[in-house]
Design a protein around this motif. Structure first.
Motif, PDB file in Angstrom:
ATOM      1  N   LYS A  15      11.862 -42.512  88.490  1.00  0.00           N
ATOM      2  CA  LYS A  15      12.401 -43.545  89.359  1.00  0.00           C
ATOM      3  C   LYS A  15      11.270 -44.419  89.929  1.00  0.00           C
ATOM      4  O   LYS A  15      10.187 -43.915  90.248  1.00  0.00           O
ATOM      5  CB  LYS A  15      13.188 -42.937  90.507  1.00  0.00           C
ATOM      6  CG  LYS A  15      14.499 -42.320  90.054  1.00  0.00           C
ATOM      7  CD  LYS A  15      15.400 -43.405  89.563  1.00  0.00           C
ATOM      8  CE  LYS A  15      16.747 -42.882  89.163  1.00  0.00           C
ATOM      9  NZ  LYS A  15      17.558 -43.934  88.592  1.00  0.00           N
ATOM     10  N   ALA A  16      11.560 -45.707  90.048  1.00  0.00           N
ATOM     11  CA  ALA A  16      10.586 -46.644  90.601  1.00  0.00           C
ATOM     12  C   ALA A  16      10.467 -46.413  92.102  1.00  0.00           C
ATOM     13  O   ALA A  16      11.448 -46.160  92.795  1.00  0.00           O
ATOM     14  CB  ALA A  16      11.018 -48.080  90.328  1.00  0.00           C
ATOM     15  N   GLU A  17       9.237 -46.474  92.592  1.00  0.00           N
ATOM     16  CA  GLU A  17       9.008 -46.316  94.031  1.00  0.00           C
ATOM     17  C   GLU A  17       9.031 -47.680  94.685  1.00  0.00           C
ATOM     18  O   GLU A  17       8.419 -48.624  94.213  1.00  0.00           O
ATOM     19  CB  GLU A  17       7.660 -45.642  94.276  1.00  0.00           C
ATOM     20  CG  GLU A  17       7.595 -44.231  93.746  1.00  0.00           C
ATOM     21  CD  GLU A  17       6.239 -43.609  93.998  1.00  0.00           C
ATOM     22  OE1 GLU A  17       5.468 -44.148  94.788  1.00  0.00           O
ATOM     23  OE2 GLU A  17       5.990 -42.572  93.375  1.00  0.00           O
ATOM     24  N   GLY A  39      13.475 -51.405  86.411  1.00  0.00           N
ATOM     25  CA  GLY A  39      12.237 -51.126  87.135  1.00  0.00           C
ATOM     26  C   GLY A  39      11.786 -49.686  87.019  1.00  0.00           C
ATOM     27  O   GLY A  39      10.659 -49.358  87.385  1.00  0.00           O
ATOM     28  N   ASP A  40      12.642 -48.811  86.517  1.00  0.00           N
ATOM     29  CA  ASP A  40      12.254 -47.406  86.337  1.00  0.00           C
ATOM     30  C   ASP A  40      11.249 -47.287  85.201  1.00  0.00           C
ATOM     31  O   ASP A  40      11.274 -48.036  84.224  1.00  0.00           O
ATOM     32  CB  ASP A  40      13.468 -46.540  85.993  1.00  0.00           C
ATOM     33  CG  ASP A  40      14.399 -46.350  87.171  1.00  0.00           C
ATOM     34  OD1 ASP A  40      13.999 -46.665  88.300  1.00  0.00           O
ATOM     35  OD2 ASP A  40      15.534 -45.886  86.942  1.00  0.00           O
ATOM     36  N   TYR A  76       5.156 -44.851  77.248  1.00  0.00           N
ATOM     37  CA  TYR A  76       5.649 -45.119  78.592  1.00  0.00           C
ATOM     38  C   TYR A  76       5.833 -46.613  78.764  1.00  0.00           C
ATOM     39  O   TYR A  76       5.003 -47.407  78.309  1.00  0.00           O
ATOM     40  CB  TYR A  76       4.670 -44.605  79.646  1.00  0.00           C
ATOM     41  CG  TYR A  76       4.726 -43.120  79.834  1.00  0.00           C
ATOM     42  CD1 TYR A  76       5.584 -42.547  80.759  1.00  0.00           C
ATOM     43  CD2 TYR A  76       3.921 -42.276  79.075  1.00  0.00           C
ATOM     44  CE1 TYR A  76       5.651 -41.176  80.925  1.00  0.00           C
ATOM     45  CE2 TYR A  76       3.975 -40.903  79.233  1.00  0.00           C
ATOM     46  CZ  TYR A  76       4.837 -40.369  80.158  1.00  0.00           C
ATOM     47  OH  TYR A  76       4.899 -39.006  80.315  1.00  0.00           O
ATOM     48  N   GLY A  77       6.922 -47.003  79.430  1.00  0.00           N
ATOM     49  CA  GLY A  77       7.188 -48.408  79.683  1.00  0.00           C
ATOM     50  C   GLY A  77       8.107 -48.571  80.873  1.00  0.00           C
ATOM     51  O   GLY A  77       8.580 -47.596  81.461  1.00  0.00           O
ATOM     52  N   VAL A  78       8.354 -49.827  81.221  1.00  0.00           N
ATOM     53  CA  VAL A  78       9.191 -50.160  82.373  1.00  0.00           C
ATOM     54  C   VAL A  78      10.477 -50.793  81.857  1.00  0.00           C
ATOM     55  O   VAL A  78      10.446 -51.660  80.979  1.00  0.00           O
ATOM     56  CB  VAL A  78       8.459 -51.138  83.317  1.00  0.00           C
ATOM     57  CG1 VAL A  78       9.355 -51.521  84.488  1.00  0.00           C
ATOM     58  CG2 VAL A  78       7.171 -50.526  83.809  1.00  0.00           C
ATOM     59  N   LEU A  79      11.614 -50.373  82.410  1.00  0.00           N
ATOM     60  CA  LEU A  79      12.902 -50.943  82.017  1.00  0.00           C
ATOM     61  C   LEU A  79      13.017 -52.369  82.544  1.00  0.00           C
ATOM     62  O   LEU A  79      12.815 -52.623  83.730  1.00  0.00           O
ATOM     63  CB  LEU A  79      14.058 -50.116  82.574  1.00  0.00           C
ATOM     64  CG  LEU A  79      14.356 -48.812  81.867  1.00  0.00           C
ATOM     65  CD1 LEU A  79      15.460 -48.074  82.596  1.00  0.00           C
ATOM     66  CD2 LEU A  79      14.745 -49.049  80.435  1.00  0.00           C
ATOM     67  N   ILE A  80      13.346 -53.278  81.657  1.00  0.00           N
ATOM     68  CA  ILE A  80      13.507 -54.678  82.018  1.00  0.00           C
ATOM     69  C   ILE A  80      14.980 -55.061  82.070  1.00  0.00           C
ATOM     70  O   ILE A  80      15.409 -55.822  82.931  1.00  0.00           O
ATOM     71  CB  ILE A  80      12.759 -55.589  81.012  1.00  0.00           C
ATOM     72  CG1 ILE A  80      11.273 -55.249  80.999  1.00  0.00           C
ATOM     73  CG2 ILE A  80      12.953 -57.056  81.319  1.00  0.00           C
ATOM     74  CD1 ILE A  80      10.578 -55.417  82.334  1.00  0.00           C
TER      75      ILE A  80
END
Length: 102
Positions: A99-101, A54-55, A64-68
């Motif tokens: 970090k994901a909020e 989710g980071d 830029y991307g989101v960790l799956i």
């Protein structure tokens, strides 16, 4: 005889100056090149170890991307809003982690 003693003393003093210069150069390389590089390696290793699903990550290519998913040495990153754009890559390709909020 006295002139031979002073020549030997001058030669020994020159050797001490050379040893001093070598020590100063080695210390310079350590404090201005090796030490900061090791500090940066520790920072990057800590950043990669603290990644969570989710980071938001930035790759070395600037994407830029989101960790799956995260495995030992690879990660799967989802780019954009398209759910079909998921790319596996090595952890070393991650340049920055936000970090994901919650």
């Amino acid at each position: 005889m006295l002139s031979l003693l002073t020549a030997d003393a001058a030669q020994g003093g020159g050797m001490m100056v050379m040893v001093f210069y070598v020590v100063v150069i080695v210390a310079f390389f350590y404090f201005f090149m090796i030490r900061p590089q090791k500090k940066e390696q520790k920072r990057v290793a800590g950043m990669l170890a603290s990644m969570e699903i989710g980071d938001v990550v930035c790759t070395t290519g600037g994407f830029y991307g989101v960790l799956i998913d995260i495995t030992d040495d690879t990660v799967i990153v989802e780019f954009g809003n398209n759910k079909n754009c998921r790319i596996p890559m090595k952890k070393e390709a991650i340049a920055d982690v936000e970090k994901a909020e919650n």
